[in-house]
Design an enzyme around this catalytic site. Sequence first.
Site, PDB file in Angstrom:
ATOM      1  N   LYS A  41       0.569  -0.982  -0.117  1.00 46.73           N
ATOM      2  CA  LYS A  41      -0.135  -0.453   0.054  1.00 46.73           C
ATOM      3  C   LYS A  41       0.834   0.828  -0.308  1.00 46.73           C
ATOM      4  O   LYS A  41       2.109   1.412   0.457  1.00 46.73           O
ATOM      5  CB  LYS A  41      -0.569  -0.262   1.214  1.00 46.73           C
ATOM      6  CG  LYS A  41       0.080   0.336   2.852  1.00 46.73           C
ATOM      7  CD  LYS A  41      -0.886   0.079   3.344  1.00 46.73           C
ATOM      8  CE  LYS A  41      -0.135  -0.526   4.909  1.00 46.73           C
ATOM      9  NZ  LYS A  41      -1.781  -1.015   6.377  1.00 46.73           N
ATOM     10  N   ARG A 139     -10.895  -0.205  14.486  1.00 48.93           N
ATOM     11  CA  ARG A 139     -10.896   0.147  12.677  1.00 48.93           C
ATOM     12  C   ARG A 139     -12.193   0.560  11.709  1.00 48.93           C
ATOM     13  O   ARG A 139     -12.655   0.764  11.582  1.00 48.93           O
ATOM     14  CB  ARG A 139      -9.887   0.307  12.724  1.00 48.93           C
ATOM     15  CG  ARG A 139      -9.829   0.902  10.807  1.00 48.93           C
ATOM     16  CD  ARG A 139      -7.670   1.128  10.753  1.00 48.93           C
ATOM     17  NE  ARG A 139      -7.247  -0.033  10.624  1.00 48.93           N
ATOM     18  CZ  ARG A 139      -6.185  -0.085   9.561  1.00 48.93           C
ATOM     19  NH1 ARG A 139      -5.201   0.841   9.923  1.00 48.93           N
ATOM     20  NH2 ARG A 139      -5.903  -1.241   9.594  1.00 48.93           N
ATOM     21  N   HIS A 168      -6.829  -6.921  12.431  1.00 49.71           N
ATOM     22  CA  HIS A 168      -5.552  -6.350  12.405  1.00 49.71           C
ATOM     23  C   HIS A 168      -5.112  -6.270  14.034  1.00 49.71           C
ATOM     24  O   HIS A 168      -5.716  -6.111  14.634  1.00 49.71           O
ATOM     25  CB  HIS A 168      -5.614  -5.064  11.455  1.00 49.71           C
ATOM     26  CG  HIS A 168      -5.055  -4.663  11.309  1.00 49.71           C
ATOM     27  ND1 HIS A 168      -3.655  -4.962  10.774  1.00 49.71           N
ATOM     28  CD2 HIS A 168      -4.041  -3.309  11.264  1.00 49.71           C
ATOM     29  CE1 HIS A 168      -2.617  -4.376  10.630  1.00 49.71           C
ATOM     30  NE2 HIS A 168      -3.352  -2.859  10.927  1.00 49.71           N
ATOM     31  N   ARG A 224       1.035 -11.268   6.472  1.00 49.79           N
ATOM     32  CA  ARG A 224       0.494  -9.457   5.783  1.00 49.79           C
ATOM     33  C   ARG A 224       1.945  -8.451   6.549  1.00 49.79           C
ATOM     34  O   ARG A 224       1.828  -8.359   7.329  1.00 49.79           O
ATOM     35  CB  ARG A 224      -0.698  -9.206   6.580  1.00 49.79           C
ATOM     36  CG  ARG A 224      -1.512  -9.732   5.517  1.00 49.79           C
ATOM     37  CD  ARG A 224      -2.899  -8.822   5.924  1.00 49.79           C
ATOM     38  NE  ARG A 224      -3.207  -8.088   7.139  1.00 49.79           N
ATOM     39  CZ  ARG A 224      -3.906  -8.635   8.268  1.00 49.79           C
ATOM     40  NH1 ARG A 224      -4.256  -9.685   7.881  1.00 49.79           N
ATOM     41  NH2 ARG A 224      -4.079  -8.278  10.035  1.00 49.79           N
ATOM     42  N   TYR A 268      13.296  31.455   3.920  1.00 47.54           N
ATOM     43  CA  TYR A 268      12.187  32.076   4.321  1.00 47.54           C
ATOM     44  C   TYR A 268      12.736  32.456   5.733  1.00 47.54           C
ATOM     45  O   TYR A 268      12.647  32.010   6.837  1.00 47.54           O
ATOM     46  CB  TYR A 268      11.216  31.226   4.273  1.00 47.54           C
ATOM     47  CG  TYR A 268      10.317  31.446   2.525  1.00 47.54           C
ATOM     48  CD1 TYR A 268      10.093  32.073   1.599  1.00 47.54           C
ATOM     49  CD2 TYR A 268      10.396  29.978   1.707  1.00 47.54           C
ATOM     50  CE1 TYR A 268      10.244  32.156   0.208  1.00 47.54           C
ATOM     51  CE2 TYR A 268      10.223  30.085   0.927  1.00 47.54           C
ATOM     52  CZ  TYR A 268      10.339  30.585  -0.365  1.00 47.54           C
ATOM     53  OH  TYR A 268       9.513  30.951  -1.401  1.00 47.54           O
ATOM     54  N   CYS A 316      12.211  24.894   1.736  1.00 36.83           N
ATOM     55  CA  CYS A 316      11.652  25.408   1.286  1.00 36.83           C
ATOM     56  C   CYS A 316      10.431  24.424   0.716  1.00 36.83           C
ATOM     57  O   CYS A 316      10.784  22.926   1.175  1.00 36.83           O
ATOM     58  CB  CYS A 316      12.089  25.980  -0.291  1.00 36.83           C
ATOM     59  SG  CYS A 316      13.780  27.697   0.933  1.00 36.83           S
ATOM     60  N   ASP A 318       9.998  23.251  -2.263  1.00 38.72           N
ATOM     61  CA  ASP A 318      11.272  22.348  -3.296  1.00 38.72           C
ATOM     62  C   ASP A 318      12.792  22.205  -3.203  1.00 38.72           C
ATOM     63  O   ASP A 318      13.427  21.375  -3.822  1.00 38.72           O
ATOM     64  CB  ASP A 318      10.699  22.398  -4.614  1.00 38.72           C
ATOM     65  CG  ASP A 318       9.789  22.934  -5.429  1.00 38.72           C
ATOM     66  OD1 ASP A 318       8.877  21.726  -4.357  1.00 38.72           O
ATOM     67  OD2 ASP A 318       8.557  24.220  -4.740  1.00 38.72           O
TER      68      ASP A 318
HETATM   69  C1  PLP Z   1      -1.056  -2.002   6.767  1.00 40.29           C
HETATM   70  C2  PLP Z   1      -1.055  -2.710   7.666  1.00 40.29           C
HETATM   71  C3  PLP Z   1      -0.368  -4.534   7.721  1.00 40.29           C
HETATM   72  C4  PLP Z   1       0.542  -3.674   7.560  1.00 40.29           C
HETATM   73  O1  PLP Z   1       1.154  -3.536   8.633  1.00 40.29           O
HETATM   74  P1  PLP Z   1       2.925  -3.859   8.416  1.00 40.29           P
HETATM   75  O2  PLP Z   1       3.398  -3.456  10.228  1.00 40.29           O
HETATM   76  O3  PLP Z   1       3.694  -2.528   8.319  1.00 40.29           O
HETATM   77  O4  PLP Z   1       3.719  -4.607   8.762  1.00 40.29           O
HETATM   78  C5  PLP Z   1      -1.099  -5.391   7.150  1.00 40.29           C
HETATM   79  N1  PLP Z   1      -2.618  -5.533   7.329  1.00 40.29           N
HETATM   80  C6  PLP Z   1      -3.547  -4.494   7.741  1.00 40.29           C
HETATM   81  C7  PLP Z   1      -4.303  -4.532   7.499  1.00 40.29           C
HETATM   82  C8  PLP Z   1      -2.618  -3.143   6.992  1.00 40.29           C
HETATM   83  O5  PLP Z   1      -3.850  -2.013   7.106  1.00 40.29           O
END
Ligand code: PLP
Length: 381
Positions: A41, A139, A168, A224, A268, A316, A318
Amino acid sequence: MPRYPETRWAWVEVDQAALRRNVRAFKQLLRPRQKMCCVVKADAYGHGAAACAQVMVRAGADMFAVATVEEGVHLRQAGITLPILVLSEPPVTAINALLQFQLMPSVYTVEFALALGESAVAHGMVAKYHMAIETGMNRIGVRSTDVVEFRRSIDFHRGLVCDGVFTHFATADDPDGWDFQLQVKRFEEAVAAMRDAGFDCGTVHCNNTPATVLSPATGCDMVRVGIGLYGLQACERTRARMTLEPVMSVRARITRTIRPAMGEGVGYGFTYRVPRAAVQICTIPVGYADGLSRTLSNRMEVLLRGMRLPQVGNICMDQCMFALTQTSRHPVPEAEDGEVVTIIGRDGDAEITLDEMAKLRGTINYEVACGFGMRLEKVYV
Ligand SMILES: *Cc1c(COP(=O)(O)O)cnc(C)c1O
């Protein structure tokens, strides 16, 4: 010889060999037949999702996870054919794109699930989904006590197939803690209840990076993993357990140098004034729109020829400036246009890590990495 982008003297350097070794290191933690979902992601946490995903495929990824439908489409257009999971439930208006690009949404409302099923049938397809389960993070997901009822309300639909169920963890950095244990318990009970009621759960998954390292027993059918793949530690406790190689460096080349008179201001608001003669002010084309937070102004350092030098003046949008000061004790050759400056990464014996910058900013390495990925061109080495 490193490559530089042609149009701008600032870039994110991505070490593909380090990425490959990190993926393999995580694969080594898995049980036989346990699958690995690589989380890519936010453009692979700023590292460039398309290119990173290709490396991950070759290193043994089984699935990808993205945050948005758009990110999933981008992976498909880059030629990724492995299953792709979208980690939240998109609006129903995204359903055509999900079906067209074969992206699996996370599902947790009956309305969305049935709309998905209807569209799938209309297209002569069957839509795979993963059911998100709320076990304590508050969440997303179906409450762990409502999972059987939820499945009853949608599973009659011939356009839907449950390919997986997941939750999660909010506190995976503390797997011995009560909060983590409670999430595990709720998840296990939810999965058991669905199975007892005759519902297939597909691939069961819950572990993110810290849980994969610290709590392999909760690993289920798939993990994951995100941050760890990019060589970053999810928390202090994982550091002792696993060595990882940073994948991202951020570099720039000096676009201009000047020696202002003593007392002149820089940038600046003149938040820095040249304190003496013999200060060389060097400009690099990286600014806060590139992820170099303005809150770091006059507080961070950059690396030039293995030396740590102070960034000076307000950062700044950029560009920003740093100072090279000559002293009679330490005379150094003048900085020159085109010299490579390291903002994140290694230069000789010196190194500035994303963790160091995160600490200075009062945030986590995740956010700093994502920030650098937003506009800077990536160079894959
Ligand atoms: C971002 C995310 C992960 C990965 O988390 P890490 O801490 O980067 O390994 C796994 N599952 C879900 C649902 C997430 O949103």
